[in-house]
Design an enzyme around this catalytic site. Structure first.
Site, short mmCIF file in Angstrom:
data_model
loop_
_atom_site.label_atom_id
_atom_site.label_comp_id
_atom_site.label_asym_id
_atom_site.label_seq_id
_atom_site.Cartn_x
_atom_site.Cartn_y
_atom_site.Cartn_z
N LYS A 91 2.83 11.17 -3.39
CA LYS A 91 1.68 10.79 -4.24
C LYS A 91 0.97 11.46 -4.88
CE LYS A 91 -1.64 6.70 -3.31
NZ LYS A 91 -2.18 6.17 -2.46
N ASP B 279 -13.16 4.89 1.82
CA ASP B 279 -11.55 4.95 1.92
C ASP B 279 -11.08 6.45 1.93
OD1 ASP B 279 -9.02 5.14 1.78
OD2 ASP B 279 -8.46 3.55 0.42
N ASP C 32 0.82 -1.08 0.04
CA ASP C 32 0.02 0.11 -0.01
C ASP C 32 0.78 1.17 -0.07
OD1 ASP C 32 -1.70 2.05 0.57
OD2 ASP C 32 -2.46 1.38 2.49
N GLU D 162 -7.35 0.68 -4.15
CA GLU D 162 -7.19 0.41 -2.89
C GLU D 162 -8.41 -0.12 -2.17
OE1 GLU D 162 -5.69 4.07 -1.90
OE2 GLU D 162 -3.77 3.77 -2.55
#
Lengths: 612, 314
Positions: free
Chosen positions: A73, A196, A11, A174
């Site tokens: 990211k 999420d 992850d 994810e």
């Protein structure tokens, strides 16, 4: 039988990254060498010129703000000139410069780094953690990305994996990974939703699970909505207050900004359990005209935080409504509701989600570890035959091509199960048009320029004809990872052109190749033995093949000068190969492989022409 | 032969892939998913999930599949398309409109003539409408169109009573006035299908009568006509298969047994029969597949129990 090669799930988060694997049938998080399950996704260049990654990089951030990269990211696979990016740049203490292809480069010291390189450093660190855990090399991995990542961001993430020396089996989403971990080993049938809210991105997915099939019905999200934005809201509030009081803009001072960021994040986390907290930043600034240093001291209550971030929470709920509507699912139809990501620890987020879904979220999953665990489960499913898990994921955004007039013709609507492909016929729009430009777009707007441009290519050499008479097949293909490739073909002439859509904001093939070459000696060192072993096997089978072909060739070319010459050379090559095989030197072995490959193809060609 | 290709797949899966790959170009998405024509969106989605357990390319990640890799990709993408089309009401309607044959088959299985049922309307609406129509009909430019509409409505009445030959006459009249009329053309196709269904039923009846008289030759011909007119007439297909088997033509018997199974995939008796015929013809893997399917559908079915010992183990 030898033990199976280890596979890992990663992850790669905005703030923290986690690596997991499946061992003895159960997924587990691999603890890092620093003793923690979570590794901060932070990279820094120390004064000594050494690159630091993880906890150690995060710890020195305050004293080294310009050379510490966090939340990378958020930048990966994006274009420098995009509006979102320009907005984001304002709040970053580290230095960002445009690359050659409108991509983003980060400046550390006097060197520029691409985003895949930086993420690659984080991945390499995790790879090393996994190798320490297994006591052997780890190559195969699955990396997760937010479901709402577009093609460019996915490509760039995959590049990062390759730079870290990983064979990326698959990029998976994810929320889907979270569902996999949640459903692992349980016999669950029914619809679930995964909410999420991570450090940088928000995803909401609705899926149906049955008999080991994880079928995503709809997915949506925002790649610029996460914990970072909550922190920024707090920073804004602290800085605005300070400016009003002292007339000093703290955000212009990179060191102060880094301290503010640190304090904001800490305060936010504390307020998940406490009702109020103190923000204490002594000596935050010195007035320009001289005078004593200024301190920042404020009380932040939970109510105030909720007020500052209310719009952010609202946005998540709006997106939930959208996705549930698209999935044609009502909150009551859901069997379970899973919360993922550190931000879902915030009480206000939990309350809002509870109010909307009218149920308590699932308690059984660890919000920060579940995604990596799910990635490990999928890695296991792919490499282990006995596994009964099937993942039916969808494409998060519609795909189309720009058509005359600046509009979009949508070919693959969002929430289509992948892999999928579609062929559509287009016509020329002008008389005697000999070339067409095909622009591949991703997004939901009907107006071309409001979508993300994935790439463009030109089909040339069309025959001269009236408008609309030349027909062009455009073939769209999305693979299981959500990566797009497009081909176009002139129906009349059969002329073809295809691209694997490269992220126009990411790395080109050449750039990636260069980075890989720059690091080649580093990577080679670790695996040289294994490589020699496999290469020697390859060489051996080639030697056998040449040996088999030689008598045939001898017969076919009997007596001819060419035959004698070729056979003589082949014998020599075989002798060399034998020596190379014994020497165990990689260079010699690969050279011999090249020579023999050429020999084999030459022999084959000759035999074929003679008609054998 | 593709089945012999050395890849990491067992024979059953190979045969399944080959069989499904042959159907990729077919227009009948219901058939491709293995559901009855006209199956509901939920049934379609369930069938898609079940199929993806077998045909999702990820199930064969890193395996050597040779030429089967391409076939598998093609099959899965077509499955996605079928699911996406048939589980969305709008797309389904567009698809059915473009494929009248599939629509007819769907109607035949679900037994509804919904499209032909006039909507309930109030009396005043009706009265106002008819007055307007008459007024318009007197206009010379519209006379032609009115005439076509008259024929059309007559044809619809006949269709409602399942009198297809009369409907065809009216439609022919309409087509003579306006050969390009879209509704006439569309309805013509529908009606022909409807006529086929009726013909299939009556041929089947004739066949049964002929059998009673002991005239096998005539019965066989009538049965084949019935199956040809309506491939979904599983009773006829099954009967044909039984008759052919009795007459010693095992190969053709198997092909009709397959038609019966395709038309009625959940019928255990048909499946066991097919499995038996395939087994006798030496196609062990296919036979096993169908027998397994029968067992899966209803393990307690008397046919399964009866033949279980004979057919097992393969």
């Amino acid at each position: 039988m030898a033990e199976r090669e280890p596979v890992i799930g990663i992850d790669l988060g905005t703030t923290n990254s986690v690596v997991a694997t499946v061992q003895s049938g159960a997924p587990l998080v691999i603890r890092g060498r620093s003793g923690s399950n979570l590794m901060p996704s932070v990279i820094a260049l120390a004064r000594s010129g050494k690159l630091l990654v993880g906890q150690i990089a995060k710890r020195q951030a305050i004293t080294n703000p310009t050379d510490t990269v966090y939340a990378s990211k958020r930048l990966i696979g994006r274009k420098f000139s995009s509006q979102q990016m320009q907005e984001a740049l304002k709040g970053l203490p580290y230095v960002i410069e445009p690359g050659e292809h409108d991509d983003i480069k980060v400046k550390l010291g006097d060197k520029q780094y691409s985003l895949p390189e930086l993420s690659g450093l984080v991945l390499r660190e995790l790879k090393l953690d996994a190798e320490a855990h297994f006591g052997r090399t780890v190559k195969k991995a699955i990396i997760t990305v937010p479901a709402y990542f577009n093609d460019g961001q996915r490509q760039a993430t995959k590049d990062a994996g390759r730079i870290a020396g990983l064979e990326v089996l698959r990029i998976i989403n994810e929320p889907t990974a979270a569902a996999l971990a949640y459903g692992f080993g349980k016999n669950i049938n029914g619809k679930i939703a995964v909410f999420d809210l991570g450090g940088g991105t928000f995803d909401i997915s609705v899926m149906e699970i049955g008999n080991g099939v994880f079928d995503v019905i709809a997915t949506g999200g925002d790649t610029f909505l996460g914990g970072e934005d909550f922190d920024n809201a707090v920073i804004e509030w602290l800085a605005a207050d300070f400016e009003k009081e002292h007339g000093i803009t703290l955000k212009k001072d990179r060191m102060a900004l880094q301290r503010l960021k640190d304090a904001a994040e800490k305060a936010k986390i504390e307020l998940s359990t406490a009702r109020e907290t103190q923000v204490n930043l002594p000596f935050i600034s010195t007035p320009t005209g001289g005078g004593s240093a200024l301190h920042l001291q404020k009380t932040l209550t939970r109510d105030k935080l909720e007020q500052l971030t209310a719009t952010l929470v609202e946005r998540t709920i709006t997106l939930c409504e959208q996705v549930l509507t698209e999935a044609k699912v009502k909150p009551v139809d859901l069997r379970e509701m899973i919360l993922v990501g550190g931000m879902t620890r915030m009480p206000r987020v939990q309350e809002s989600v509870k109010a909307y879904f009218r149920r308590d979220p699932c308690k059984g999953v660890h919000p920060e570890e579940v995604v990596a665990l799910g990635a490990a489960v999928q890695a296991e499913a792919l490499t282990n035959e006995a596994s009964d898990v099937v993942l039916l994921d969808v494409t998060p955004q519609s795909l189309g091509v720009a058509i005359a007039g600046g509009y979009v013709r949508r070919l693959i609507p969002k929430n289509t199960t992948v892999p999928t492909s579609v062929t559509e016929v287009f016509n020329t729009s002008r008389d005697n048009q000999t070339t067409v430009k095909i622009m591949v777009l991703q997004g939901e707007s009907d107006v071309a320029h409001q979508n993300e441009l994935l790439g463009e290519f030109i089909l040339t050499g069309l025959r001269l004809a009236k408008r609309g008479e030349v027909e062009i097949d455009v073939i769209f293909d999305i693979n299981s990872e959500g990566l797009v490739s497009v081909a176009a073909r002139d129906r009349e002439t059969g002329q073809q052109q295809s691209i694997q859509v490269t992220a126009s904001g990411g790395l080109t093939q050449d750039e990636l190749k260069k980075i890989l070459e720059d690091q080649a000696d580093l990577m080679l060192e670790a695996r040289v033995e294994e490589e020699v072993k496999t290469k020697r096997l390859e060489l051996k089978s080639l030697m056998n093949e040449v040996g088999e072909l030689m008598p045939q060739l001898q017969q076919a070319t009997q007596g001819s000068e060419f035959g004698q010459d070729a056979l003589g050379k082949a014998l020599k090559a075989l002798e060399q190969a034998r020596l190379a095989g014994e020497s165990a030197e990689l260079k010699k072995v690969t050279d011999s492989i090249d020579t023999l490959t050429r020999t084999v193809s030459l022999f084959r060609g000759v035999l074929q022409r003679i008609g054998r | 032969m593709a089945v012999e290709e050395k890849v990491d797949l067992d024979d059953v899966r190979k045969e399944e892939i080959l069989a499904l790959d042959a159907k990729v170009a077919s227009n009948n998405l219901f058939e491709f998913l293995g559901v009855p024509s006209g199956a509901s969106a939920d049934e379609v989605r369930a069938a898609f999930r079940e199929a993806s357990r077998k045909f999702h390319p990820d199930k064969y990640f890193g395996k050597n599949l040779g030429s089967f890799r391409g076939k598998l990709d093609r099959i899965f993408k077509r499955l996605v398309e079928a699911n996406q089309t048939l589980s969305d009401p709008e797309k389904r309607e567009v698809y059915l409109a473009a494929n009248p044959f599939v629509r007819a088959a769907a109607r035949a299985t679900t037994n509804t003539n919904a499209a032909f049922k006039p909507e309930a309307r109030t009396e005043t609406e009706e009265a106002r409408d008819s007055e307007r129509r008459q007024r318009l009909a007197r206009h010379p430019y519209l006379a032609k169109a009115t005439k076509v509409q008259e024929y059309l409505s007559k044809a619809k009445e006949h269709v409602g009573r399942q009198e297809y030959s009369q409907a065809v006459t009216h439609l022919n009249n309409a087509a003579q006035i306006d050969p390009l009329h879209a509704e006439v053309k569309a309805m013509m196709i529908e009606v022909r299908k409807g006529a086929d269904l009726v013909r299939s039923e009556s041929s089947f009846k004739h066949a049964l009568e002929a059998l009673n008289r002991g005239d096998e030759e005539l019965a066989l011909q009538a049965l084949k006509t019935a199956v040809n007119a309506n491939p979904l007439n599983f009773k006829a297909a099954h009967k044909t298969s039984m008759l052919l088997e009795r007459r010693g033509d095992a190969r053709e018997a198997a092909s009709f047994a397959l038609k019966a199974v395709e038309a009625a995939p959940r019928n255990v008796e048909f499946r066991v029969h097919l499995a038996r015929l395939l087994g006798e013809a030496g196609m062990k893997a296919m036979a096993k597949k169908h027998f397994d399917e029968a067992v899966r559908i209803d393990p307690d079915h008397p046919e399964v129990k009866k033949h279980g010992k004979k057919l097992w183990p393969f």
